[in-house]
Enzyme design. Structure first.
Site, PDB file in Angstrom:
ATOM      1  N   GLN A 128       0.839  -1.202   0.000  1.00  0.00           N
ATOM      2  CA  GLN A 128       0.000   0.000   0.000  1.00  0.00           C
ATOM      3  C   GLN A 128       0.872   1.250   0.000  1.00  0.00           C
ATOM      4  O   GLN A 128       1.547   1.543   0.987  1.00  0.00           O
ATOM      5  CB  GLN A 128      -0.873  -0.011   1.260  1.00  0.00           C
ATOM      6  CG  GLN A 128      -1.708   1.243   1.451  1.00  0.00           C
ATOM      7  CD  GLN A 128      -2.641   1.134   2.650  1.00  0.00           C
ATOM      8  OE1 GLN A 128      -2.356   0.410   3.601  1.00  0.00           O
ATOM      9  NE2 GLN A 128      -3.743   1.850   2.614  1.00  0.00           N
ATOM     10  N   GLY A 129       0.841   1.983  -1.098  1.00  0.00           N
ATOM     11  CA  GLY A 129       1.699   3.167  -1.209  1.00  0.00           C
ATOM     12  C   GLY A 129       0.908   4.448  -1.032  1.00  0.00           C
ATOM     13  O   GLY A 129       0.643   5.164  -2.005  1.00  0.00           O
ATOM     14  N   SER A 167       4.509  -1.190   4.145  1.00  0.00           N
ATOM     15  CA  SER A 167       4.656  -2.519   4.746  1.00  0.00           C
ATOM     16  C   SER A 167       4.772  -3.591   3.677  1.00  0.00           C
ATOM     17  O   SER A 167       4.041  -3.557   2.680  1.00  0.00           O
ATOM     18  CB  SER A 167       3.437  -2.850   5.617  1.00  0.00           C
ATOM     19  OG  SER A 167       3.309  -1.905   6.642  1.00  0.00           O
ATOM     20  N   GLU A 250     -10.334  -1.565   5.003  1.00  0.00           N
ATOM     21  CA  GLU A 250      -9.395  -1.854   6.080  1.00  0.00           C
ATOM     22  C   GLU A 250     -10.173  -2.071   7.386  1.00  0.00           C
ATOM     23  O   GLU A 250      -9.694  -2.700   8.304  1.00  0.00           O
ATOM     24  CB  GLU A 250      -8.411  -0.678   6.209  1.00  0.00           C
ATOM     25  CG  GLU A 250      -7.133  -1.028   6.912  1.00  0.00           C
ATOM     26  CD  GLU A 250      -5.995  -0.060   6.573  1.00  0.00           C
ATOM     27  OE1 GLU A 250      -6.259   1.033   6.043  1.00  0.00           O
ATOM     28  OE2 GLU A 250      -4.841  -0.418   6.854  1.00  0.00           O
TER      29      GLU A 250
HETATM   30  C1  LIG Z   1       3.534  -0.316  11.456  1.00  0.00           C
HETATM   31  C2  LIG Z   1       3.101   0.659  10.410  1.00  0.00           C
HETATM   32  C3  LIG Z   1       2.816   0.221   9.138  1.00  0.00           C
HETATM   33  C4  LIG Z   1       2.444   1.121   8.153  1.00  0.00           C
HETATM   34  N1  LIG Z   1       2.200   0.658   6.893  1.00  0.00           N
HETATM   35  C5  LIG Z   1       1.868   1.526   5.925  1.00  0.00           C
HETATM   36  C6  LIG Z   1       1.666   1.073   4.585  1.00  0.00           C
HETATM   37  O1  LIG Z   1       1.795  -0.114   4.276  1.00  0.00           O
HETATM   38  N2  LIG Z   1       1.366   1.973   3.631  1.00  0.00           N
HETATM   39  C7  LIG Z   1       1.206   3.301   3.916  1.00  0.00           C
HETATM   40  O2  LIG Z   1       0.899   4.060   3.023  1.00  0.00           O
HETATM   41  N3  LIG Z   1       1.391   3.779   5.176  1.00  0.00           N
HETATM   42  C8  LIG Z   1       1.729   2.914   6.188  1.00  0.00           C
HETATM   43  N4  LIG Z   1       1.937   3.380   7.461  1.00  0.00           N
HETATM   44  C9  LIG Z   1       1.910   4.827   7.720  1.00  0.00           C
HETATM   45  C10 LIG Z   1       0.671   5.317   8.453  1.00  0.00           C
HETATM   46  O3  LIG Z   1      -0.412   5.351   7.618  1.00  0.00           O
HETATM   47  C11 LIG Z   1       1.027   6.697   9.033  1.00  0.00           C
HETATM   48  O4  LIG Z   1       1.951   6.479  10.043  1.00  0.00           O
HETATM   49  C12 LIG Z   1      -0.132   7.433   9.601  1.00  0.00           C
HETATM   50  O5  LIG Z   1      -0.976   7.859   8.600  1.00  0.00           O
HETATM   51  C13 LIG Z   1       0.326   8.670  10.418  1.00  0.00           C
HETATM   52  O6  LIG Z   1       1.176   9.487   9.679  1.00  0.00           O
HETATM   53  P1  LIG Z   1       2.612   9.909  10.235  1.00  0.00           P
HETATM   54  O7  LIG Z   1       3.279   8.715  10.720  1.00  0.00           O
HETATM   55  O8  LIG Z   1       3.281  10.703   9.197  1.00  0.00           O
HETATM   56  O9  LIG Z   1       2.322  10.814  11.494  1.00  0.00           O
HETATM   57  P2  LIG Z   1       1.921  12.373  11.476  1.00  0.00           P
HETATM   58  O10 LIG Z   1       0.803  12.578  10.552  1.00  0.00           O
HETATM   59  O11 LIG Z   1       3.134  13.178  11.317  1.00  0.00           O
HETATM   60  O12 LIG Z   1       1.361  12.539  12.946  1.00  0.00           O
HETATM   61  C14 LIG Z   1       2.199  12.725  14.064  1.00  0.00           C
HETATM   62  C15 LIG Z   1       1.312  12.948  15.277  1.00  0.00           C
HETATM   63  O13 LIG Z   1       0.534  14.123  15.097  1.00  0.00           O
HETATM   64  C16 LIG Z   1      -0.829  13.841  15.273  1.00  0.00           C
HETATM   65  N5  LIG Z   1      -1.635  14.680  14.376  1.00  0.00           N
HETATM   66  C17 LIG Z   1      -1.410  14.941  13.076  1.00  0.00           C
HETATM   67  N6  LIG Z   1      -2.386  15.751  12.599  1.00  0.00           N
HETATM   68  C18 LIG Z   1      -3.243  15.970  13.601  1.00  0.00           C
HETATM   69  C19 LIG Z   1      -4.454  16.712  13.742  1.00  0.00           C
HETATM   70  N7  LIG Z   1      -4.991  17.405  12.738  1.00  0.00           N
HETATM   71  N8  LIG Z   1      -5.081  16.714  14.941  1.00  0.00           N
HETATM   72  C20 LIG Z   1      -4.553  16.025  15.986  1.00  0.00           C
HETATM   73  N9  LIG Z   1      -3.419  15.327  15.914  1.00  0.00           N
HETATM   74  C21 LIG Z   1      -2.764  15.282  14.740  1.00  0.00           C
HETATM   75  C22 LIG Z   1      -0.969  12.386  14.953  1.00  0.00           C
HETATM   76  O14 LIG Z   1      -2.090  11.827  15.610  1.00  0.00           O
HETATM   77  C23 LIG Z   1       0.331  11.817  15.498  1.00  0.00           C
HETATM   78  O15 LIG Z   1       0.200  11.580  16.853  1.00  0.00           O
HETATM   79  C24 LIG Z   1       2.325   2.500   8.465  1.00  0.00           C
HETATM   80  C25 LIG Z   1       2.601   2.938   9.748  1.00  0.00           C
HETATM   81  C26 LIG Z   1       2.992   2.037  10.731  1.00  0.00           C
HETATM   82  C27 LIG Z   1       3.287   2.553  12.094  1.00  0.00           C
END
Ligand SMILES: Cc1cc2nc3c(=O)[nH]c(=O)nc-3n(C[C@H](O)[C@H](O)[C@H](O)COP(=O)(O)OP(=O)(O)OC[C@H]3O[C@@H](n4cnc5c(N)ncnc54)[C@H](O)[C@@H]3O)c2cc1C
Lengths: 396, 365
Positions: A128-129, A167, A250
């Site tokens: 999933q990209g 992932s 999902e």
């Molecule tokens: C184990 C794992 C597997 C994954 N696999 C995939 C995958 O296969 N494909 C894929 O595309 N993605 C994948 N992801 C990514 C996942 O979708 C993102 O981690 C998720 O969308 C959060 O984005 P970020 O990590 O950039 O955090 P950020 O968006 O930077 O958030 C950081 C913090 O800020 C908070 N925050 C951000 N905006 C707000 C707001 N407006 N109000 C309140 N709080 C806020 C968030 O809740 C979080 O606590 C994976 C992540 C993990 C941990």
């Protein structure tokens, strides 16, 4: 309202159970109970193919694409028996649970014919990209670009950009991804949902190690990666709608299988508490009871959610489901550590490999992050289920 | 009554913080975890140059004769840096036990071992016979151990069977320690004293672990606050969202309320340690230490969980230094008596007649 199963359904249960038992006490004995996503890869890929050949991989799909047209009750039963048998976590789950249903629902016939049977057969794996370095919670900020070009094999999308946290990309033949196809567009407009082959010179990977010590997710770089023009799901520019549909899957039928995994983890935890005497501690007993109540709550919620929804569109109560299970399991992880005590600290093998329960604790640190963080889930519940005013954005 | 630290106490902590910022950065921890660097003998020498290994040793043995109240801030700094070397286990737990053994005129060359330990020339670790695993044995040359809680022996590490095992904390492997049965105890005729010494060692380990947990919690909050100010989503810093701010503020509340409990426990420990070792530690002191450990552990757990959450996916990766602080907190969190046992101590205090409940009594101690 009817909670039990019919005699025909019970017969189906026996059929599932017998097949699973034969496989898992026979050729696949070694991967019975395998959890970590990147353990015993070869055998688990083989297991996906065996499931596919026996038509147990995607029973809810139409027969024509390798499914059994199974009813919801049958899907519930299969998920239960799958977990009860200790069958391994599905390596193919991103195809089976996300790519497949999305293509089935939003794709055209040619796409269905091309992709679904291979997913069902366990012959092609997906990743999933969506996320990018600067597009996490704010998914609509994706910057990866794609443009249509006339190539030697006809019209093709040419893709440049970077995805991250992808992932299982290292095992995937395909990636479903959202890219900006309208230059100068911002936010959800101008995105397209593309299906892109992974094995090509324009795609490179860098594995990222997780706090569990495993390398399950990756950075994916597109440098002039190509895919045929017809592998766009939905109309070009409509990718956001399709991407949101995938997110709904999902939280769909796959939650049943997930719940059964949770149940296995819970039972493992209870067994550990009995074995080491922690089950005599009143504080632990209480938390075990609370965890069990949570499991039942999730089960009934999932059944209600799945019974009520139309395909690809979940009922409003589904909005609350992700945050509930994620928070529940994070707490289960913490309980596991308290049950195990100092034994939880010891690695099963160097450099950094743990038994199931401590590993579950570490893995459960991510549940409240992926597939929409808890904070984003609360925003969704507040805005979409309760109708509260939208949060202001900083840039629009 | 004076619930503040002296200027010297604060300055010593500040000096240690500056040293550790310099020689125990996240990059240093990563180099050690990835096997790119070995244990920092240079780092230990800098700590020794400050006199820290002998902080709690008597002056006659070359130590600084500080008390638990002085040491609690230093342990907090060691926690804050996730210091891989066992400064707290050595200076906070093993050296005072050696000093008590020396004072009890135990046989063997304990006085000399104490001097070497106080100078930091050898690292000594207490392998509590009531704990399944001990940390710090990868660095230790000598070990205080016993075939049971009524025996105390001082061993060269090589005399024991020590099986080092990788642990949840990638910077501190754990070891199960096997003690040869034939070795005579240093206190052959004083099993009660041996028990008392182990108990004191355990209380020190618990109290100073609480201090380390405070330091770890504060560090994790700091890292998360920085990130929340830098990382942008939806066109603004994620830290401008109440959902993010409030989570961090909630940790800060827990942390600031755990601090005085830990400091008070250290002060009570210091008092208890002025009594001769064979006199029992007051139940109240024991309960206060348990309470401090619970409060600090809860703050550190919440800090770890919140800091990871605030980072999103990168918080779940091995690539962020945050993991070292979180993992130390988790590892300490399951050591030194599990939560249930600690909570039972506090329950006994309240319900077991150790202090009389009632509005006129509850706040007296
Ligand atoms: C184990 C794992 C597997 C994954 N696999 C995939 C995958 O296969 N494909 C894929 O595309 N993605 C994948 N992801 C990514 C996942 O979708 C993102 O981690 C998720 O969308 C959060 O984005 P970020 O990590 O950039 O955090 P950020 O968006 O930077 O958030 C950081 C913090 O800020 C908070 N925050 C951000 N905006 C707000 C707001 N407006 N109000 C309140 N709080 C806020 C968030 O809740 C979080 O606590 C994976 C992540 C993990 C941990």
């Amino acid at each position: 309202m009817k909670l039990g199963f019919t005699p025909a359904e019970e017969a189906f249960r026996r059929e599932c159970a017998a097949w699973l038992e034969a496989q898992l006490s026979g050729p696949f004995r070694a991967i019975r109970g395998a959890t970590g996503l990147v353990a015993c890869v070869e055998q688990r890929l083989a297991w996906e193919r065996v499931l596919g050949r026996a038509r147990w991989s995607v029973i809810g799909w139409p027969e024509r694409y390798g499914g059994r047209d199974a009813s919801l009750a049958e899907q519930v039963i299969f998920a239960e028996e799958y977990a009860r048998a200790g069958a391994p976590g599905r390596m193919g789950h991103l195809g089976v649970e996300l790519a497949g249903p999305t293509i089935l629902h939003f794709g055209n016939d040619a796409q269905r014919e091309r992709f679904l049977p291979k997913i069902a057969a366990g012959e092609e794996f997906w990743c999933q990209g969506y996320s990018e370095p600067n597009a996490g919670s704010d998914l609509a900020a994706v910057r990866t670009r794609a443009r249509l070009e006339q190539g030697p094999r006809g019209a093709e999308w040419v893709i440049d950009g970077q995805k991250t946290w992808t992932s299982l990309a290292q095992f995937a033949q395909w990636i479903f991804t959202i890219c900006r196809t309208e230059a100068g567009s911002r936010g959800p407009a101008g995105l397209s949902y593309l299906l892109v082959p992974m094995q090509q010179s324009g795609v490179t990977l860098r594995p990222i190690r997780q706090i569990t010590g495993e390398e399950e997710f990756n950075e994916v770089f597109f440098d002039g990666a190509r895919t045929p023009a017809e592998y766009c799901v939905g109309r070009p520019g409509d990718g956001w709608k399709v991407a949101m549909g995938t997110l709904a899957f999902e939280r769909g039928v796959s939650t049943l299988a997930q719940q059964m995994r949770f149940r296995n983890e819970f039972e493992q935890l209870v067994a550990a508490a009995r074995a080491n005497g922690a089950a005599r501690d009143p504080l632990i007993r209480q938390r075990i009871a609370e965890a069990w109540i949570g499991l039942r709550i999730m089960r009934y919620s999932a059944l209600r959610m799945l019974s009520g929804g139309r395909e690809g569109a979940l009922p409003p109560e589904a909005l609350t489901y992700k945050i509930y299970w994620a928070t529940w399991r994070r707490r289960l992880g913490e309980l596991a550590m308290d049950v195990l005590g100092p034994a939880a600290e010891i690695a099963r093998a160097a450099p950094y490999e743990f038994d199931d329960l401590p590993r579950m604790f570490l893995a459960s640190r991510s549940d409240t992050i992926y597939a929409g963080t808890n904070q984003i889930q609360r925003n969704i519940i507040a805005e979409r289920a309760l109708g509260l005013p939208k949060e202001p954005r900083g840039d629009r | 009554m004076q619930f503040t630290f002296s200027e010297e106490q604060a300055m010593a902590a500040q000096a240690l913080r500056e040293l550790l910022d310099d020689v125990c950065s996240g990059a240093d921890l990563r180099a050690l975890a990835d096997g790119a660097a070995g244990h920092g003998t240079a780092r230990w020498e800098r700590l020794a140059a400050m006199g820290l290994p002998g902080a709690l040793a008597p002056e006659a043995a070359g130590g600084m004769a500080l008390t638990a109240t002085d040491f609690v801030l230093l342990a907090e700094e060691a926690g804050r840096a996730a210091l891989p070397e066992p400064l707290v286990a050595h200076a906070g737990v093993a050296v005072p036990m050696l000093a008590e053994l020396a004072a009890a005129a135990a046989r063997g060359n304990v006085a000399q071992a104490l001097e070497q330990a106080a100078a930091g020339a050898t690292i000594v670790i207490v392998a509590d016979p009531c704990e399944p695993f001990s940390a710090g044995l990868d660095c230790a040359r000598r070990v205080l151990a016993g075939a049971g809680p009524e025996q105390v022996g001082l061993f060269a590490r090589d005399e024991l069977s020590v099986s080092l095992q990788a642990s949840l904390d990638p910077l501190q492997p754990l070891a199960r320690v096997g003690v040869p049965a034939h070795r005579a105890s240093l206190l052959p005729d004083q099993p009660a004293l041996a028990r008392a010494l182990w108990q004191r060692a355990r209380l020190r380990a618990t109290a100073f672990a609480a201090a380390e947990l405070l330091g770890l919690a504060a560090r994790m909050v700091e890292i998360a606050v920085n990130y929340a100010g830098e990382r942008r989503q939806f066109g603004r810093p994620i830290g401008s969202n109440q959902a993010v701010k409030h989570q961090l503020a909630t940790v800060q509340v827990q942390l600031e309320f755990a601090r005085p409990v830990v400091y008070a426990a250290a002060a009570m420990l210091a008092d208890a340690c002025t009594a001769p070792p064979e006199s029992p530690v007051p139940a109240l002191t024991e309960a206060r230490i348990a309470q401090a450990r619970l409060a600090a552990g809860a703050a550190a757990d919440l800090a770890a969980r919140t800091a990871i959450q605030v980072h999103g996916a990168i918080g779940y990766s091995w690539e962020l230094d945050l993991q070292f602080y979180a993992k130390r907190a988790w590892a300490l969190g399951v050591r030194h008596g599990e939560r249930g046992a600690l909570a039972r101590r506090v329950q006994q205090l309240l319900l077991g007649g150790i202090i009389e409940p009632g509005p006129d009594r509850l706040f007296l101690n």
